[in-house]
Write a protein that holds these residues in place. Sequence first.
Motif, mmCIF file in Angstrom:
data_model
loop_
_atom_site.group_PDB
_atom_site.id
_atom_site.type_symbol
_atom_site.label_atom_id
_atom_site.label_comp_id
_atom_site.label_asym_id
_atom_site.label_seq_id
_atom_site.Cartn_x
_atom_site.Cartn_y
_atom_site.Cartn_z
ATOM 1 N N ASN A 97 -26.416 7.932 55.535
ATOM 2 C CA ASN A 97 -27.247 8.930 56.203
ATOM 3 C C ASN A 97 -28.194 9.601 55.218
ATOM 4 O O ASN A 97 -29.316 9.964 55.575
ATOM 5 N N ALA A 98 -27.756 9.755 53.982
ATOM 6 C CA ALA A 98 -28.627 10.355 52.971
ATOM 7 C C ALA A 98 -29.841 9.465 52.729
ATOM 8 O O ALA A 98 -30.964 9.950 52.607
ATOM 9 N N ALA A 99 -29.643 8.163 52.659
ATOM 10 C CA ALA A 99 -30.754 7.238 52.453
ATOM 11 C C ALA A 99 -31.723 7.284 53.625
ATOM 12 O O ALA A 99 -32.944 7.250 53.447
ATOM 13 N N ILE A 100 -31.200 7.395 54.836
ATOM 14 C CA ILE A 100 -32.062 7.508 56.012
ATOM 15 C C ILE A 100 -32.864 8.809 55.930
ATOM 16 O O ILE A 100 -34.071 8.830 56.170
ATOM 17 N N HIS A 101 -32.199 9.891 55.562
ATOM 18 C CA HIS A 101 -32.858 11.196 55.497
ATOM 19 C C HIS A 101 -33.965 11.228 54.450
ATOM 20 O O HIS A 101 -35.041 11.768 54.695
ATOM 21 N N TRP A 102 -33.731 10.688 53.269
ATOM 22 C CA TRP A 102 -34.668 10.825 52.156
ATOM 23 C C TRP A 102 -35.673 9.687 52.046
ATOM 24 O O TRP A 102 -36.561 9.740 51.205
ATOM 25 N N ARG A 103 -35.563 8.667 52.874
ATOM 26 C CA ARG A 103 -36.507 7.546 52.836
ATOM 27 C C ARG A 103 -37.936 8.072 52.967
ATOM 28 O O ARG A 103 -38.251 8.821 53.868
ATOM 29 N N GLY A 104 -38.796 7.723 52.025
ATOM 30 C CA GLY A 104 -40.192 8.144 52.054
ATOM 31 C C GLY A 104 -40.442 9.562 51.607
ATOM 32 O O GLY A 104 -41.557 10.065 51.721
ATOM 33 N N LYS A 105 -39.434 10.242 51.074
ATOM 34 C CA LYS A 105 -39.595 11.642 50.678
ATOM 35 C C LYS A 105 -39.434 11.851 49.171
ATOM 36 O O LYS A 105 -39.154 12.956 48.727
ATOM 37 N N ALA A 106 -39.624 10.824 48.381
ATOM 38 C CA ALA A 106 -39.445 10.959 46.935
ATOM 39 C C ALA A 106 -40.330 12.058 46.366
ATOM 40 O O ALA A 106 -39.936 12.768 45.445
ATOM 41 N N HIS A 107 -41.528 12.215 46.906
ATOM 42 C CA HIS A 107 -42.441 13.245 46.415
ATOM 43 C C HIS A 107 -41.876 14.653 46.616
ATOM 44 O O HIS A 107 -42.269 15.582 45.928
ATOM 45 N N ILE A 108 -40.938 14.806 47.541
ATOM 46 C CA ILE A 108 -40.323 16.112 47.777
ATOM 47 C C ILE A 108 -39.183 16.370 46.804
ATOM 48 O O ILE A 108 -39.093 17.428 46.202
ATOM 49 N N PHE A 109 -38.298 15.375 46.620
ATOM 50 C CA PHE A 109 -37.092 15.659 45.850
ATOM 51 C C PHE A 109 -37.141 15.256 44.380
ATOM 52 O O PHE A 109 -36.442 15.845 43.565
ATOM 53 N N MET A 110 -37.955 14.286 44.003
ATOM 54 C CA MET A 110 -37.936 13.804 42.614
ATOM 55 C C MET A 110 -38.260 14.885 41.579
ATOM 56 O O MET A 110 -37.588 14.964 40.557
ATOM 57 N N PRO A 111 -39.271 15.746 41.799
ATOM 58 C CA PRO A 111 -39.554 16.762 40.769
ATOM 59 C C PRO A 111 -38.391 17.716 40.525
ATOM 60 O O PRO A 111 -38.311 18.325 39.461
ATOM 61 N N CYS A 112 -37.504 17.856 41.473
ATOM 62 C CA CYS A 112 -36.416 18.836 41.352
ATOM 63 C C CYS A 112 -35.040 18.183 41.304
ATOM 64 O O CYS A 112 -34.023 18.863 41.449
#
Length: 161
Positions: A106-121
Amino acid sequence: FEPRMIFNEQVQCMSRATVERLGRAVSKAPWASEASYARCEVVPGHRGDVMLGLCLAEVGIGPYSDVADRWGREYFLNYRMEDMVMHAPYNAYGDMMPDPRKIESNAAIHWRGKAHIFMPCLEINQFWASPYPISFHDYKDTSQLRHVHDIFMGTAKCEGC
């Protein structure tokens, strides 16, 4: 501050023009007994949010991008507050996920395509929800929403947070 828990589904705010364009697309969409998730279709099932996204994409409408604070913590959460740890990006990418190209959690489904949101932090955040969340998802029993309210008020403890 009195938190108001009145909504249990993902929030979609659309302009009149968007609703009209979406309506035209859905009225022309084919009916299917099972979703292909390859195009806008009218189908039974529980993945209406995914299909809504596909139908909106077909009429050229994308989601509003301001869904997280400057630390990558989201306002609109498609999981229960108690499941926050299970949905952390660490469980989708990195050591916990052997092949990030696969959607195995479910985490992979949630974060798919959102690297720009979570990677800096990624190495900074412990929690991935804003301290001012707008919505949570997947509460099937309204008493669970009361529990979330009590957590926000400081009268209950969140075991999975």
